[in-house]
Design a protein around this motif. Structure first.
Motif, PDB file in Angstrom:
ATOM      1  N   ALA A 137       0.856  -1.201  -0.038  1.00 22.09           N
ATOM      2  CA  ALA A 137       0.088  -0.041  -0.221  1.00 22.09           C
ATOM      3  C   ALA A 137       1.000   1.336   0.141  1.00 22.09           C
ATOM      4  N   ALA A 138       1.761   1.239   0.860  1.00 21.30           N
ATOM      5  CA  ALA A 138       2.709   2.366   0.961  1.00 21.30           C
ATOM      6  C   ALA A 138       3.530   2.708  -0.275  1.00 21.30           C
ATOM      7  N   HIS A 139       3.990   1.534  -1.036  1.00 20.02           N
ATOM      8  CA  HIS A 139       4.702   1.855  -1.962  1.00 20.02           C
ATOM      9  C   HIS A 139       4.019   2.302  -3.487  1.00 20.02           C
ATOM     10  N   LEU A 140       2.721   1.841  -3.382  1.00 17.16           N
ATOM     11  CA  LEU A 140       1.640   2.064  -4.507  1.00 17.16           C
ATOM     12  C   LEU A 140       1.437   3.352  -4.233  1.00 17.16           C
ATOM     13  N   ARG A 141       1.255   4.135  -3.089  1.00 17.74           N
ATOM     14  CA  ARG A 141       0.904   5.451  -3.047  1.00 17.74           C
ATOM     15  C   ARG A 141       2.215   6.439  -3.361  1.00 17.74           C
ATOM     16  N   ALA A 142       3.394   5.909  -3.130  1.00 19.61           N
ATOM     17  CA  ALA A 142       4.621   6.588  -3.432  1.00 19.61           C
ATOM     18  C   ALA A 142       5.054   6.662  -4.909  1.00 19.61           C
ATOM     19  N   ASP A 143       4.979   5.379  -5.576  1.00 19.30           N
ATOM     20  CA  ASP A 143       5.597   5.040  -6.657  1.00 19.30           C
ATOM     21  C   ASP A 143       4.479   4.465  -7.767  1.00 19.30           C
ATOM     22  N   GLY A 144       3.930   3.350  -7.306  1.00 12.74           N
ATOM     23  CA  GLY A 144       2.941   2.714  -8.186  1.00 12.74           C
ATOM     24  C   GLY A 144       3.338   1.579  -8.940  1.00 12.74           C
ATOM     25  N   ARG A 145       4.790   1.372  -8.988  1.00 12.34           N
ATOM     26  CA  ARG A 145       5.140   0.320  -9.964  1.00 12.34           C
ATOM     27  C   ARG A 145       5.026  -1.081  -9.097  1.00 12.34           C
ATOM     28  N   MET A 146       4.525  -1.992 -10.087  1.00  8.03           N
ATOM     29  CA  MET A 146       4.219  -3.290  -9.619  1.00  8.03           C
ATOM     30  C   MET A 146       4.406  -4.415 -10.402  1.00  8.03           C
ATOM     31  N   THR A 147       4.898  -5.505  -9.684  1.00  7.51           N
ATOM     32  CA  THR A 147       5.197  -6.748 -10.566  1.00  7.51           C
ATOM     33  C   THR A 147       4.445  -7.939  -9.903  1.00  7.51           C
ATOM     34  N   MET A 148       3.642  -8.758 -10.525  1.00  8.68           N
ATOM     35  CA  MET A 148       3.177 -10.070 -10.017  1.00  8.68           C
ATOM     36  C   MET A 148       3.784 -11.019 -10.662  1.00  8.68           C
ATOM     37  N   MET A 149       3.911 -12.124 -10.015  1.00  9.00           N
ATOM     38  CA  MET A 149       4.888 -13.472 -10.364  1.00  9.00           C
ATOM     39  C   MET A 149       4.126 -14.675 -10.037  1.00  9.00           C
ATOM     40  N   PHE A 150       3.817 -15.349 -11.047  1.00  8.80           N
ATOM     41  CA  PHE A 150       3.166 -16.632 -10.734  1.00  8.80           C
ATOM     42  C   PHE A 150       4.182 -17.747 -11.347  1.00  8.80           C
ATOM     43  N   CYS A 151       4.282 -18.822 -10.435  1.00 10.47           N
ATOM     44  CA  CYS A 151       5.287 -19.979 -10.674  1.00 10.47           C
ATOM     45  C   CYS A 151       4.631 -21.290 -10.746  1.00 10.47           C
ATOM     46  N   SER A 152       4.538 -21.879 -11.897  1.00  8.76           N
ATOM     47  CA  SER A 152       3.978 -23.289 -11.719  1.00  8.76           C
ATOM     48  C   SER A 152       4.818 -24.160 -11.183  1.00  8.76           C
ATOM     49  N   PHE A 153       4.042 -24.941  -9.935  1.00  6.80           N
ATOM     50  CA  PHE A 153       4.860 -26.058  -9.314  1.00  6.80           C
ATOM     51  C   PHE A 153       4.451 -27.243  -9.706  1.00  6.80           C
ATOM     52  N   ASP A 154       3.535 -27.317 -10.871  1.00  6.06           N
ATOM     53  CA  ASP A 154       2.873 -28.753 -11.134  1.00  6.06           C
ATOM     54  C   ASP A 154       3.707 -29.067 -12.335  1.00  6.06           C
ATOM     55  N   GLU A 155       2.962 -29.963 -13.159  1.00  5.76           N
ATOM     56  CA  GLU A 155       3.762 -30.620 -14.559  1.00  5.76           C
ATOM     57  C   GLU A 155       4.092 -29.906 -15.622  1.00  5.76           C
ATOM     58  N   GLN A 156       3.346 -28.471 -15.496  1.00  4.86           N
ATOM     59  CA  GLN A 156       3.601 -27.691 -16.687  1.00  4.86           C
ATOM     60  C   GLN A 156       4.746 -26.465 -16.251  1.00  4.86           C
ATOM     61  N   PRO A 157       5.902 -26.695 -16.697  1.00  6.35           N
ATOM     62  CA  PRO A 157       7.019 -25.545 -16.158  1.00  6.35           C
ATOM     63  C   PRO A 157       6.693 -24.411 -16.603  1.00  6.35           C
ATOM     64  N   MET A 158       6.504 -23.214 -15.709  1.00  4.44           N
ATOM     65  CA  MET A 158       6.114 -22.119 -16.497  1.00  4.44           C
ATOM     66  C   MET A 158       6.272 -20.952 -15.483  1.00  4.44           C
ATOM     67  N   ILE A 159       6.793 -19.674 -16.037  1.00  9.82           N
ATOM     68  CA  ILE A 159       6.632 -18.570 -14.820  1.00  9.82           C
ATOM     69  C   ILE A 159       6.106 -17.373 -15.702  1.00  9.82           C
TER      70      ILE A 159
ATOM     71  N   GLY B 195       3.379  -3.792 -14.599  1.00  8.14           N
ATOM     72  CA  GLY B 195       2.569  -2.468 -14.689  1.00  8.14           C
ATOM     73  C   GLY B 195       2.514  -1.381 -13.320  1.00  8.14           C
ATOM     74  N   THR B 196       1.319  -0.980 -12.980  1.00  4.11           N
ATOM     75  CA  THR B 196       1.195  -0.104 -11.997  1.00  4.11           C
ATOM     76  C   THR B 196      -0.052  -0.369 -11.261  1.00  4.11           C
ATOM     77  N   GLY B 197      -0.018  -0.259 -10.103  1.00  5.90           N
ATOM     78  CA  GLY B 197      -1.004  -0.482  -9.068  1.00  5.90           C
ATOM     79  C   GLY B 197      -1.457   0.429  -8.421  1.00  5.90           C
ATOM     80  N   ARG B 198      -2.776   0.308  -7.893  1.00 10.95           N
ATOM     81  CA  ARG B 198      -3.269   1.442  -6.833  1.00 10.95           C
ATOM     82  C   ARG B 198      -4.129   0.602  -5.801  1.00 10.95           C
ATOM     83  N   SER B 199      -4.350   1.174  -4.812  1.00  6.99           N
ATOM     84  CA  SER B 199      -5.052   0.539  -3.624  1.00  6.99           C
ATOM     85  C   SER B 199      -6.561   1.232  -3.617  1.00  6.99           C
ATOM     86  N   VAL B 200      -7.628   0.275  -3.688  1.00  7.00           N
ATOM     87  CA  VAL B 200      -9.037   0.690  -3.538  1.00  7.00           C
ATOM     88  C   VAL B 200      -9.448   0.170  -1.970  1.00  7.00           C
ATOM     89  N   LEU B 201      -9.309   1.501  -1.163  1.00  7.43           N
ATOM     90  CA  LEU B 201      -9.522   0.985   0.174  1.00  7.43           C
ATOM     91  C   LEU B 201     -10.754   0.752   0.624  1.00  7.43           C
TER      92      LEU B 201
END
Length: 191
Positions: free
Chosen positions: A65-87, A92-98
């Protein structure tokens, strides 16, 4: 080999929706880079080809929340831990909806079937500028056992008034002293 896309493609969406956990990274000038794990069950929604959001729960910190207020840059990362190897990464940018705002209630109704969770404090909405897939061959296999009930149980026991007190004590500023904007959430919970 990494591939970049301008939006969330259908194959990437299918990989993301199978995952049980994702990671959110944010940063602000003069502050530490923060990476936080988040559960996908009940909280993550892909709401368009260039938008994702998640229902954020009260925790020991409030860096995102603090970083989004100050800067907005954001990354989400998803790792597949099952049979299909993929990251998969969303950039982008994020914002908080309180919590306690009309927009929070609207997003909750439209994307979460109106179901709020104990201890929720915001919905983080990400505008996605690019996505990336990479092989994930270095990611190990893991078996999913189940969700930890600890945070939800703790939040339910605290109730709105207890969560408001906790937010006021521990979540109004980040570890680096940046404001989170959660004062209005505290007020809404004390209602």
């Amino acid at each position: 080999m990494a591939k970049f896309f301008k939006s969330i493609t259908d194959p990437l969406r299918r990989v993301v929706e199978r995952q049980r956990i994702f990671f959110v990274a944010t940063a602000a000038v003069g502050a530490r880079v923060n990476v936080s794990p988040r559960p996908t069950a009940d909280t993550l929604r892909i709401t368009g080809p260039n938008e994702a959001m998640y229902l954020d729960m009260t925790g020991s910190g409030a860096e995102t929340a603090a970083h989004l207020r100050a800067d907005g840059r954001m990354t989400m990362m998803f790792c597949s831990f099952d049979e299909q190897p993929m990251i998969v990464r969303f950039f982008g940018t994020g914002r908080s909806v309180l919590k306690g705002t009309e927009e929070f209630d609207t997003l909750l109704a439209n994307y979460f079937d109106g179901k709020d969770l104990p201890g929720s404090r915001q919905i983080v909405v990400m505008a996605i500028e690019a996505t990336q897939s990479s092989c994930g061959y270095g990611v190990p296999f893991f078996d999913y056992i189940g969700e930890r009930p600890t945070l939800r149980d703790w939040s339910a026991r605290k109730g709105d008034a207890g969560i408001a007190d906790y937010l006021a004590e521990k979540n109004l500023v980040s570890q680096d002293g940046l404001p989170t904007g959660f004062e209005s959430v505290v007020d809404a919970l004390k209602g």
